[in-house]
Design an enzyme around this catalytic site. Structure first.
Site, PDB file in Angstrom:
ATOM      1  N   ARG A  26      14.704 -23.741 -18.786  1.00  0.00           N
ATOM      2  CA  ARG A  26      14.777 -22.725 -17.726  1.00  0.00           C
ATOM      3  C   ARG A  26      13.567 -21.815 -17.703  1.00  0.00           C
ATOM      4  O   ARG A  26      13.277 -21.172 -16.707  1.00  0.00           O
ATOM      5  CB  ARG A  26      16.016 -21.847 -17.916  1.00  0.00           C
ATOM      6  N   GLN A  49       4.699   7.341 -20.746  1.00  0.00           N
ATOM      7  CA  GLN A  49       4.114   6.868 -19.501  1.00  0.00           C
ATOM      8  C   GLN A  49       3.866   5.359 -19.614  1.00  0.00           C
ATOM      9  O   GLN A  49       3.498   4.873 -20.678  1.00  0.00           O
ATOM     10  CB  GLN A  49       2.786   7.599 -19.274  1.00  0.00           C
ATOM     11  N   ASN A  51       1.712   2.370 -17.489  1.00  0.00           N
ATOM     12  CA  ASN A  51       0.733   2.129 -16.428  1.00  0.00           C
ATOM     13  C   ASN A  51       0.457   0.647 -16.303  1.00  0.00           C
ATOM     14  O   ASN A  51       0.517  -0.092 -17.293  1.00  0.00           O
ATOM     15  CB  ASN A  51      -0.574   2.873 -16.723  1.00  0.00           C
ATOM     16  N   ARG A  62     -13.562  -2.030 -18.173  1.00  0.00           N
ATOM     17  CA  ARG A  62     -12.883  -0.755 -17.950  1.00  0.00           C
ATOM     18  C   ARG A  62     -12.848  -0.023 -19.286  1.00  0.00           C
ATOM     19  O   ARG A  62     -12.514  -0.591 -20.303  1.00  0.00           O
ATOM     20  CB  ARG A  62     -11.454  -0.963 -17.446  1.00  0.00           C
ATOM     21  N   HIS A  65     -11.761   4.749 -23.039  1.00  0.00           N
ATOM     22  CA  HIS A  65     -11.108   6.039 -22.818  1.00  0.00           C
ATOM     23  C   HIS A  65     -10.229   6.439 -23.999  1.00  0.00           C
ATOM     24  O   HIS A  65      -9.707   5.593 -24.713  1.00  0.00           O
ATOM     25  CB  HIS A  65     -10.232   5.976 -21.558  1.00  0.00           C
ATOM     26  N   LYS A  75      -1.171   3.758 -27.829  1.00  0.00           N
ATOM     27  CA  LYS A  75      -1.052   2.844 -26.685  1.00  0.00           C
ATOM     28  C   LYS A  75      -0.637   1.465 -27.168  1.00  0.00           C
ATOM     29  O   LYS A  75      -1.077   1.015 -28.222  1.00  0.00           O
ATOM     30  CB  LYS A  75      -2.400   2.653 -25.976  1.00  0.00           C
ATOM     31  N   HIS A 122     -10.269   3.113 -26.072  1.00  0.00           N
ATOM     32  CA  HIS A 122      -9.817   1.790 -25.659  1.00  0.00           C
ATOM     33  C   HIS A 122     -10.517   1.351 -24.376  1.00  0.00           C
ATOM     34  O   HIS A 122     -10.736   2.159 -23.470  1.00  0.00           O
ATOM     35  CB  HIS A 122      -8.300   1.790 -25.414  1.00  0.00           C
ATOM     36  N   TYR A 135       0.283  -0.984 -19.846  1.00  0.00           N
ATOM     37  CA  TYR A 135       0.019  -0.057 -20.946  1.00  0.00           C
ATOM     38  C   TYR A 135       1.254   0.804 -21.161  1.00  0.00           C
ATOM     39  O   TYR A 135       1.758   1.402 -20.217  1.00  0.00           O
ATOM     40  CB  TYR A 135      -1.075   0.933 -20.579  1.00  0.00           C
ATOM     41  N   ASP A 171     -16.942   5.248 -15.142  1.00  0.00           N
ATOM     42  CA  ASP A 171     -17.254   4.686 -16.459  1.00  0.00           C
ATOM     43  C   ASP A 171     -18.759   4.547 -16.671  1.00  0.00           C
ATOM     44  O   ASP A 171     -19.249   4.715 -17.785  1.00  0.00           O
ATOM     45  CB  ASP A 171     -16.565   3.339 -16.659  1.00  0.00           C
TER      46      ASP A 171
END
Length: 186
Positions: A26, A49, A51, A62, A65, A75, A122, A135, A171
């Site tokens: 399945r 949070q 995201n 990216r 940060h 995270k 990260h 995230y 960035d």
């Protein structure tokens, strides 16, 4: 039976989380988050949070940060579609691996996540088009506490697997670390 295999990365506190999978004709079942199991791995705060990102173009970077205290965050980063090279950089003042980085491929197929503790920057690079990430954060985004490291910071010297094809204007504007940067306090 544990639903996660927790693998220590070379930087203290950084963990690779491999989700176990039950599969049959399945499809499959895989637990994405379990507070009890991931608490033992280092995600001890509640999730504040969640995201989701979609990055369309292969080679895009990216990040990198992070958030300063008192909004520092843990995270859990997972790739739901595509493949990425996920990177964490140790920015903790006094850490024996200060300014060292670790990179790992995360993909929809390998069902691995990177558990990034407080005090790490990260970022990631897409290894194919249309990469989707999820995230989980232990702290809500606080613009006043945001910090960033340029993806090409020479003191860190990340070996990105592909030529960088795209970065956001934000960035690209991140400056290199000052020569007297001693890390962040938690």
């Amino acid at each position: 039976m544990a639903q996660f295999e927790v693998i220590a990365a070379p930087l203290a506190g950084l963990k690779l989380i491999r989700r176990r999978c039950s599969e049959d004709s399945r499809g499959y079942f895989s637990r994405f988050f379990c507070a009890d199991e991931l608490n033992a791995a280092g995600f001890s705060e509640p999730i504040a949070q969640i995201n989701q990102t979609l990055t369309r173009r292969r080679g895009t970077v990216r990040g990198l940060h992070f958030q300063y205290s008192p909004h520092a965050e843990t995270k859990l980063v997972s790739c739901l579609r595509g493949r990425i090279f996920d990177v964490a950089v140790d920015l903790r003042s006094g850490s024996p691996t200060f300014l060292h980085w670790y990179g790992v491929e995360l993909s929809a197929n390998n069902r691995e996540s990177l558990l990034i503790p407080q005090g790490f920057a990260h970022g990631f690079q897409t290894l194919e088009d249309d990469c989707e990430l999820l995230y989980l954060h232990s702290a809500a985004y606080a613009p006043s506490a945001e910090g960033a490291l340029h993806a090409l910071e020479p003191r860190v010297a990340i070996d990105w697997p592909l030529a960088i094809t795209e970065m956001s204007e934000r960035d690209r504007q991140h400056s290199n670390l000052p020569s007297d940067f001693q890390g962040i306090e938690l």
